[in-house]
Scaffold this motif. Structure first.
Motif, PDB file in Angstrom:
ATOM      1  N   ASN A 105      16.920   7.672   0.816  1.00  0.00           N
ATOM      2  CA  ASN A 105      16.584   7.256   2.168  1.00  0.00           C
ATOM      3  C   ASN A 105      16.715   5.737   2.271  1.00  0.00           C
ATOM      4  O   ASN A 105      15.771   5.000   2.010  1.00  0.00           O
ATOM      5  N   LEU A 106      17.888   5.283   2.643  1.00  0.00           N
ATOM      6  CA  LEU A 106      18.131   3.846   2.742  1.00  0.00           C
ATOM      7  C   LEU A 106      17.455   3.215   3.956  1.00  0.00           C
ATOM      8  O   LEU A 106      17.425   1.987   4.078  1.00  0.00           O
ATOM      9  N   ASP A 107      16.897   4.017   4.832  1.00  0.00           N
ATOM     10  CA  ASP A 107      16.141   3.507   5.971  1.00  0.00           C
ATOM     11  C   ASP A 107      14.656   3.388   5.656  1.00  0.00           C
ATOM     12  O   ASP A 107      13.867   3.000   6.509  1.00  0.00           O
ATOM     13  N   SER A 108      14.278   3.699   4.434  1.00  0.00           N
ATOM     14  CA  SER A 108      12.892   3.606   4.017  1.00  0.00           C
ATOM     15  C   SER A 108      12.424   2.159   4.063  1.00  0.00           C
ATOM     16  O   SER A 108      13.221   1.212   3.994  1.00  0.00           O
ATOM     17  N   GLU A 109      11.130   1.991   4.156  1.00  0.00           N
ATOM     18  CA  GLU A 109      10.552   0.654   4.130  1.00  0.00           C
ATOM     19  C   GLU A 109      10.858  -0.047   2.803  1.00  0.00           C
ATOM     20  O   GLU A 109      11.084  -1.248   2.758  1.00  0.00           O
ATOM     21  N   TYR A 110      10.852   0.727   1.701  1.00  0.00           N
ATOM     22  CA  TYR A 110      11.146   0.200   0.373  1.00  0.00           C
ATOM     23  C   TYR A 110      12.102   1.130  -0.353  1.00  0.00           C
ATOM     24  O   TYR A 110      11.832   2.319  -0.500  1.00  0.00           O
ATOM     25  N   SER A 111      13.193   0.578  -0.811  1.00  0.00           N
ATOM     26  CA  SER A 111      14.167   1.331  -1.600  1.00  0.00           C
ATOM     27  C   SER A 111      14.999   0.323  -2.382  1.00  0.00           C
ATOM     28  O   SER A 111      15.653  -0.535  -1.801  1.00  0.00           O
ATOM     29  N   PHE A 112      14.931   0.412  -3.696  1.00  0.00           N
ATOM     30  CA  PHE A 112      15.656  -0.507  -4.562  1.00  0.00           C
ATOM     31  C   PHE A 112      16.611   0.307  -5.421  1.00  0.00           C
ATOM     32  O   PHE A 112      16.179   1.223  -6.118  1.00  0.00           O
ATOM     33  N   ILE A 113      17.888  -0.005  -5.383  1.00  0.00           N
ATOM     34  CA  ILE A 113      18.856   0.714  -6.193  1.00  0.00           C
ATOM     35  C   ILE A 113      19.546  -0.243  -7.155  1.00  0.00           C
ATOM     36  O   ILE A 113      19.704  -1.424  -6.870  1.00  0.00           O
ATOM     37  N   GLY A 114      19.919   0.298  -8.293  1.00  0.00           N
ATOM     38  CA  GLY A 114      20.645  -0.473  -9.294  1.00  0.00           C
ATOM     39  C   GLY A 114      21.622   0.437 -10.004  1.00  0.00           C
ATOM     40  O   GLY A 114      21.304   1.591 -10.309  1.00  0.00           O
ATOM     41  N   LYS A 115      22.809  -0.060 -10.244  1.00  0.00           N
ATOM     42  CA  LYS A 115      23.850   0.767 -10.848  1.00  0.00           C
ATOM     43  C   LYS A 115      24.544  -0.014 -11.951  1.00  0.00           C
ATOM     44  O   LYS A 115      24.833  -1.196 -11.797  1.00  0.00           O
ATOM     45  N   TYR A 160       0.822  -1.212   0.000  1.00  0.00           N
ATOM     46  CA  TYR A 160       0.000   0.000   0.000  1.00  0.00           C
ATOM     47  C   TYR A 160       0.855   1.260   0.000  1.00  0.00           C
ATOM     48  O   TYR A 160       0.824   2.053   0.952  1.00  0.00           O
ATOM     49  N   GLN A 161       1.623   1.431  -1.036  1.00  0.00           N
ATOM     50  CA  GLN A 161       2.446   2.621  -1.229  1.00  0.00           C
ATOM     51  C   GLN A 161       2.369   2.998  -2.706  1.00  0.00           C
ATOM     52  O   GLN A 161       2.088   2.154  -3.556  1.00  0.00           O
ATOM     53  N   ASP A 162       2.651   4.252  -3.013  1.00  0.00           N
ATOM     54  CA  ASP A 162       2.835   4.685  -4.395  1.00  0.00           C
ATOM     55  C   ASP A 162       4.333   4.735  -4.642  1.00  0.00           C
ATOM     56  O   ASP A 162       5.097   5.203  -3.780  1.00  0.00           O
ATOM     57  N   PHE A 163       4.755   4.264  -5.819  1.00  0.00           N
ATOM     58  CA  PHE A 163       6.175   4.173  -6.134  1.00  0.00           C
ATOM     59  C   PHE A 163       6.543   5.012  -7.344  1.00  0.00           C
ATOM     60  O   PHE A 163       5.703   5.286  -8.201  1.00  0.00           O
ATOM     61  N   SER A 164       7.823   5.365  -7.405  1.00  0.00           N
ATOM     62  CA  SER A 164       8.409   6.050  -8.554  1.00  0.00           C
ATOM     63  C   SER A 164       9.649   5.295  -8.991  1.00  0.00           C
ATOM     64  O   SER A 164      10.378   4.759  -8.158  1.00  0.00           O
ATOM     65  N   VAL A 165       9.865   5.270 -10.292  1.00  0.00           N
ATOM     66  CA  VAL A 165      11.063   4.689 -10.879  1.00  0.00           C
ATOM     67  C   VAL A 165      11.903   5.863 -11.370  1.00  0.00           C
ATOM     68  O   VAL A 165      11.405   6.701 -12.123  1.00  0.00           O
ATOM     69  N   CYS A 166      13.149   5.929 -10.918  1.00  0.00           N
ATOM     70  CA  CYS A 166      13.956   7.126 -11.150  1.00  0.00           C
ATOM     71  C   CYS A 166      15.360   6.818 -11.639  1.00  0.00           C
ATOM     72  O   CYS A 166      15.893   5.727 -11.397  1.00  0.00           O
ATOM     73  N   GLN A 167      15.962   7.823 -12.272  1.00  0.00           N
ATOM     74  CA  GLN A 167      17.407   7.884 -12.462  1.00  0.00           C
ATOM     75  C   GLN A 167      17.881   9.001 -11.546  1.00  0.00           C
ATOM     76  O   GLN A 167      17.249  10.064 -11.473  1.00  0.00           O
ATOM     77  N   VAL A 168      18.982   8.771 -10.847  1.00  0.00           N
ATOM     78  CA  VAL A 168      19.509   9.771  -9.932  1.00  0.00           C
ATOM     79  C   VAL A 168      20.966  10.075 -10.259  1.00  0.00           C
ATOM     80  O   VAL A 168      21.665   9.267 -10.879  1.00  0.00           O
ATOM     81  N   LEU A 195      16.825   4.024  -9.220  1.00  0.00           N
ATOM     82  CA  LEU A 195      16.212   3.960  -7.906  1.00  0.00           C
ATOM     83  C   LEU A 195      14.726   3.709  -8.087  1.00  0.00           C
ATOM     84  O   LEU A 195      14.081   4.337  -8.925  1.00  0.00           O
ATOM     85  N   VAL A 196      14.196   2.778  -7.313  1.00  0.00           N
ATOM     86  CA  VAL A 196      12.753   2.614  -7.169  1.00  0.00           C
ATOM     87  C   VAL A 196      12.471   2.902  -5.710  1.00  0.00           C
ATOM     88  O   VAL A 196      13.067   2.292  -4.820  1.00  0.00           O
ATOM     89  N   CYS A 197      11.576   3.865  -5.466  1.00  0.00           N
ATOM     90  CA  CYS A 197      11.304   4.261  -4.086  1.00  0.00           C
ATOM     91  C   CYS A 197       9.861   4.719  -3.943  1.00  0.00           C
ATOM     92  O   CYS A 197       9.155   4.927  -4.925  1.00  0.00           O
ATOM     93  N   ILE A 198       9.462   4.898  -2.709  1.00  0.00           N
ATOM     94  CA  ILE A 198       8.150   5.464  -2.407  1.00  0.00           C
ATOM     95  C   ILE A 198       8.124   6.886  -2.975  1.00  0.00           C
ATOM     96  O   ILE A 198       9.088   7.649  -2.816  1.00  0.00           O
ATOM     97  N   THR A 199       7.053   7.221  -3.659  1.00  0.00           N
ATOM     98  CA  THR A 199       6.977   8.499  -4.372  1.00  0.00           C
ATOM     99  C   THR A 199       7.255   9.690  -3.472  1.00  0.00           C
ATOM    100  O   THR A 199       7.955  10.627  -3.876  1.00  0.00           O
ATOM    101  N   SER A 200       6.764   9.659  -2.254  1.00  0.00           N
ATOM    102  CA  SER A 200       6.986  10.796  -1.349  1.00  0.00           C
ATOM    103  C   SER A 200       8.443  10.920  -0.905  1.00  0.00           C
ATOM    104  O   SER A 200       8.821  11.914  -0.291  1.00  0.00           O
ATOM    105  N   GLU A 201       9.272   9.924  -1.240  1.00  0.00           N
ATOM    106  CA  GLU A 201      10.680   9.930  -0.835  1.00  0.00           C
ATOM    107  C   GLU A 201      11.643  10.084  -2.013  1.00  0.00           C
ATOM    108  O   GLU A 201      12.842   9.831  -1.872  1.00  0.00           O
TER     109      GLU A 201
END
Length: 122
Positions: free
Chosen positions: A22-32, A7-15, A39-45
């Motif tokens: 926020n690596l302490d977030s409930e959900y945070s996926f990084i790829g390099k 039950y979260q909204d997500f964003s797929v990003c390039q950073v 980065l895939v993260c909660i939209t508000s983050e």
């Protein structure tokens, strides 16, 4: 198989870099790779150093720990969704797989998976 709704909204990003993630977030996926940092993260983050972003994703995970010897779990889920014209963005962790679907197709995706015998859980 049990499909657990998230039950979260997500964003797929390039950073630019991961310094503001926020690596302490409930959900945070990084790829390099040698070409990008994703980065895939909660939209508000979504961090302020984002280069590009695509909002409007919802997610579910395949509930339980998936042993590496299991074959085709994610492929079967993706194939059923593709057969119903639902595109996905998948990320995996050590334990399980996460599937992101655009918000407008999310419920349809869950309904399709339920119709072929998967249990949808909260």
């Amino acid at each position: 198989m049990k499909i657990k709704k998230i039950y979260q909204d997500f964003s797929v990003c390039q950073v630019e870099d991961y310094s503001l993630v926020n690596l302490d977030s409930e959900y945070s996926f990084i790829g390099k790779t040698d070409e990008e940092k994703s980065l895939v993260c909660i939209t508000s983050e979504v961090p302020s150093n984002v280069i590009r972003r695509d909002d409007g994703w919802k997610a579910f995970c395949i509930q339980g720990v998936l042993d590496f010897s299991l074959i085709g779990i994610l492929a079967k889920v993706i194939a059923v969704l593709a057969d119903n014209d639902i595109s996905i963005f998948a990320v995996s962790t050590y334990n399980t797989d996460y599937v992101l679907i655009k918000s407008e197709n999310y419920q349809k995706g869950l309904d399709v998976l339920k119709s072929i015998g998967h249990e949808i859980v909260d």
